[in-house]
Motif scaffolding. Structure first.
Motif, PDB file in Angstrom:
ATOM      1  N   ARG A  14      -2.026   0.347 -16.823  1.00 54.24           N
ATOM      2  CA  ARG A  14      -2.717  -0.855 -17.306  1.00 54.24           C
ATOM      3  C   ARG A  14      -2.122  -2.097 -16.662  1.00 54.24           C
ATOM      4  O   ARG A  14      -0.919  -2.333 -16.731  1.00 54.24           O
ATOM      5  CB  ARG A  14      -2.604  -0.944 -18.827  1.00 54.24           C
ATOM      6  N   ASP A  15      -2.952  -2.890 -16.044  1.00 52.22           N
ATOM      7  CA  ASP A  15      -2.520  -4.141 -15.439  1.00 52.22           C
ATOM      8  C   ASP A  15      -2.447  -5.201 -16.529  1.00 52.22           C
ATOM      9  O   ASP A  15      -3.465  -5.604 -17.091  1.00 52.22           O
ATOM     10  CB  ASP A  15      -3.491  -4.554 -14.330  1.00 52.22           C
ATOM     11  N   PHE A  16      -1.260  -5.664 -16.824  1.00 50.06           N
ATOM     12  CA  PHE A  16      -1.053  -6.615 -17.906  1.00 50.06           C
ATOM     13  C   PHE A  16      -1.869  -7.881 -17.711  1.00 50.06           C
ATOM     14  O   PHE A  16      -2.340  -8.489 -18.684  1.00 50.06           O
ATOM     15  CB  PHE A  16       0.437  -6.957 -17.993  1.00 50.06           C
ATOM     16  N   GLN A  17      -2.086  -8.254 -16.456  1.00 51.93           N
ATOM     17  CA  GLN A  17      -2.699  -9.551 -16.180  1.00 51.93           C
ATOM     18  C   GLN A  17      -4.105  -9.684 -16.735  1.00 51.93           C
ATOM     19  O   GLN A  17      -4.499 -10.745 -17.199  1.00 51.93           O
ATOM     20  CB  GLN A  17      -2.724  -9.815 -14.672  1.00 51.93           C
TER      21      GLN A  17
ATOM     22  N   TYR B  87      -3.957 -10.336 -20.443  1.00 52.52           N
ATOM     23  CA  TYR B  87      -3.307 -11.637 -20.602  1.00 52.52           C
ATOM     24  C   TYR B  87      -4.278 -12.771 -20.287  1.00 52.52           C
ATOM     25  O   TYR B  87      -4.351 -13.773 -21.013  1.00 52.52           O
ATOM     26  CB  TYR B  87      -2.086 -11.703 -19.686  1.00 52.52           C
TER      27      TYR B  87
ATOM     28  N   PHE C 271       0.441  -5.923 -27.540  1.00 52.52           N
ATOM     29  CA  PHE C 271       0.232  -6.164 -26.115  1.00 52.52           C
ATOM     30  C   PHE C 271       1.261  -7.161 -25.582  1.00 52.52           C
ATOM     31  O   PHE C 271       1.839  -6.966 -24.511  1.00 52.52           O
ATOM     32  CB  PHE C 271      -1.188  -6.696 -25.897  1.00 52.52           C
TER      33      PHE C 271
ATOM     34  N   LYS D 109       4.976  -6.384 -24.408  1.00 53.69           N
ATOM     35  CA  LYS D 109       5.318  -5.940 -23.060  1.00 53.69           C
ATOM     36  C   LYS D 109       6.071  -7.020 -22.291  1.00 53.69           C
ATOM     37  O   LYS D 109       6.742  -6.723 -21.295  1.00 53.69           O
ATOM     38  CB  LYS D 109       4.044  -5.548 -22.309  1.00 53.69           C
TER      39      LYS D 109
ATOM     40  N   ARG E 278       8.704 -14.295 -25.874  1.00 52.87           N
ATOM     41  CA  ARG E 278       7.296 -13.981 -26.112  1.00 52.87           C
ATOM     42  C   ARG E 278       6.614 -15.088 -26.916  1.00 52.87           C
ATOM     43  O   ARG E 278       7.212 -15.681 -27.807  1.00 52.87           O
ATOM     44  CB  ARG E 278       7.191 -12.664 -26.890  1.00 52.87           C
TER      45      ARG E 278
END
Length: 378
Positions: free
Chosen positions: A122-125, A128, A158, A161, A166
């Motif tokens: 999974r690409d966090f971007q 986000y 989410f 991560k 944060r």
């Protein structure tokens, strides 16, 4: 095709025809395209800017910069509407003149829970970006309660991560902006296509929606085909139509299933026209979903509109739309349902599905969309 709408009108025309609603769609295809087209056709004063529906990942990464350079300044804009593929935060930062508009973000899906083969893939971007877009939006619209709840409830985990420092309270900041507004399905008139009687053999149709390329696995074809092979082993009489676009990364199970189920296959793959697709639905008796993800499910509703008996997972968006009698919890329950329908096909053929598809039409939803795209109000 990219659609840039430019206006050069006389003073009198400008008063009545100046664009008021800016529709921006970075992924102009499938349900995204249908919604933009529907809004443009039915809402006065829309100006549309789009990018073709390919290279989804690049659209999510870079479309905001492209649109910041191609959308002309216009003093009459009052509302900006976009799907959540767009990084709205980037666009309004690059174009301060758009920041003061009523900004409406529409979620066809959400990247916080969109299935990937492995979580590390999974690409966090992408997720986000969607969170950031929500923070700068005035109204955040989801096509289903499931889509909204799954997004909001996943924000905290989410964001964990992030290794340190944060952000806090993001769900609480976003939730008050959120509403559910179902996707308006354009159901065709099928009266001339519906048969007077159903086919002699049972048909089961698997309806994939329109996932981005290479994500066919999220429809769980393994469960679908293994269930059909069990029906074949029981020597039950059925025919199957497996419909949908073929992408480059096709799971191996499709080729193997096509070989093993060859004598049961009625239709396979992409049909050349929408009418051909609808014609197959009208001839079918049962429609099956084995999806691991579904945020709304246009294809299942289209099949029900065409008289198909639905079988869906008791999960995801389906309990919102379908009564319990059409839901299954385990692979064994799905097999038993289909086995019973194959042995007694008249149960499906004579059944009137207890789903009011008219509530998902533009006629039913038009007023809410008009309010949404008004310069004031939610």
């Amino acid at each position: 095709m990219e659609r840039n709408v430019w206006f050069s009108l006389g003073a009198e025309q400008m008063q009545s025809e100046s664009p008021r609603v800016l529709l921006v769609e970075p992924f102009y295809g499938g349900s995204h395209k249908q919604l933009i087209d529907l809004l443009q056709e039915n809402i006065n004063g829309c100006s549309v800017f789009t990018l073709p529906a390919k290279k989804w990942h690049w659209r999510a990464r870079t479309a905001a910069l492209y649109f910041s350079q191609t959308i002309p300044a216009c003093p009459t804009y009052r509302v900006l509407f976009s799907s959540s593929v767009l990084n709205l935060c980037e666009l309004v930062a690059l174009r301060p003149d758009l920041a003061h508009l009523k900004k409406v973000l529409y979620f066809h899906e959400n990247q916080l829970i969109y299935p990937v083969r492995k979580d590390q893939d999974r690409d966090f971007q992408y997720g986000y970006n969607q969170v950031l877009s929500c923070l700068v939006s005035d109204v955040v619209v989801f096509n289903s309660q499931f889509n909204m709840d799954s997004f909001l409830s996943s924000i905290l985990s989410f964001m964990k991560k992030i290794p340190d420092h944060r952000p806090k309270d993001l769900e609480q900041l976003i939730r008050p902006k959120c509403v559910v507004l179902n996707y308006p399905v354009q159901f065709p008139d099928v009266s001339r296509l519906l048969p007077k009687h159903k086919l002699v053999c049972q048909q089961v149709k698997h309806c994939p929606d329109e996932p981005p390329p290479s994500w066919e696995h999220d429809k769980n074809p393994e469960l679908f085909f293994s269930t059909l092979l069990k029906l074949k082993e029981k020597q039950l009489d059925f025919q199957v139509s497996v419909l949908g676009e073929t992408f480059t990364d096709v799971p191996e199970v499709f080729a193997e299933a096509r070989r093993l189920l060859n004598c049961h296959i009625l239709n396979w793959g992409f049909l050349p026209s929408k009418e051909d697709y609808i014609r197959v639905l009208c001839q079918a008796d049962v429609v099956v979903s084995t999806a691991k993800h579904e945020f709304f499910g246009v294809a299942m509703l289209e099949a029900v509109h065409c008289g198909c008996y639905p079988l869906c997972p008791k999960a995801l968006v389906y309990p919102e739309i379908f009564p319990a009698e059409y839901l299954y919890s385990t692979p064994e329950q799905l097999f038993k349902h289909l086995q019973g329908l194959c042995r007694r096909p008249n149960i499906a053929r004579g059944h009137i599905v207890k789903v009011d598809t008219s509530s998902f039409t533009w006629v039913s939803l038009k007023q809410r969309f008009e309010t949404l795209l008004a310069s004031t109000g939610p």
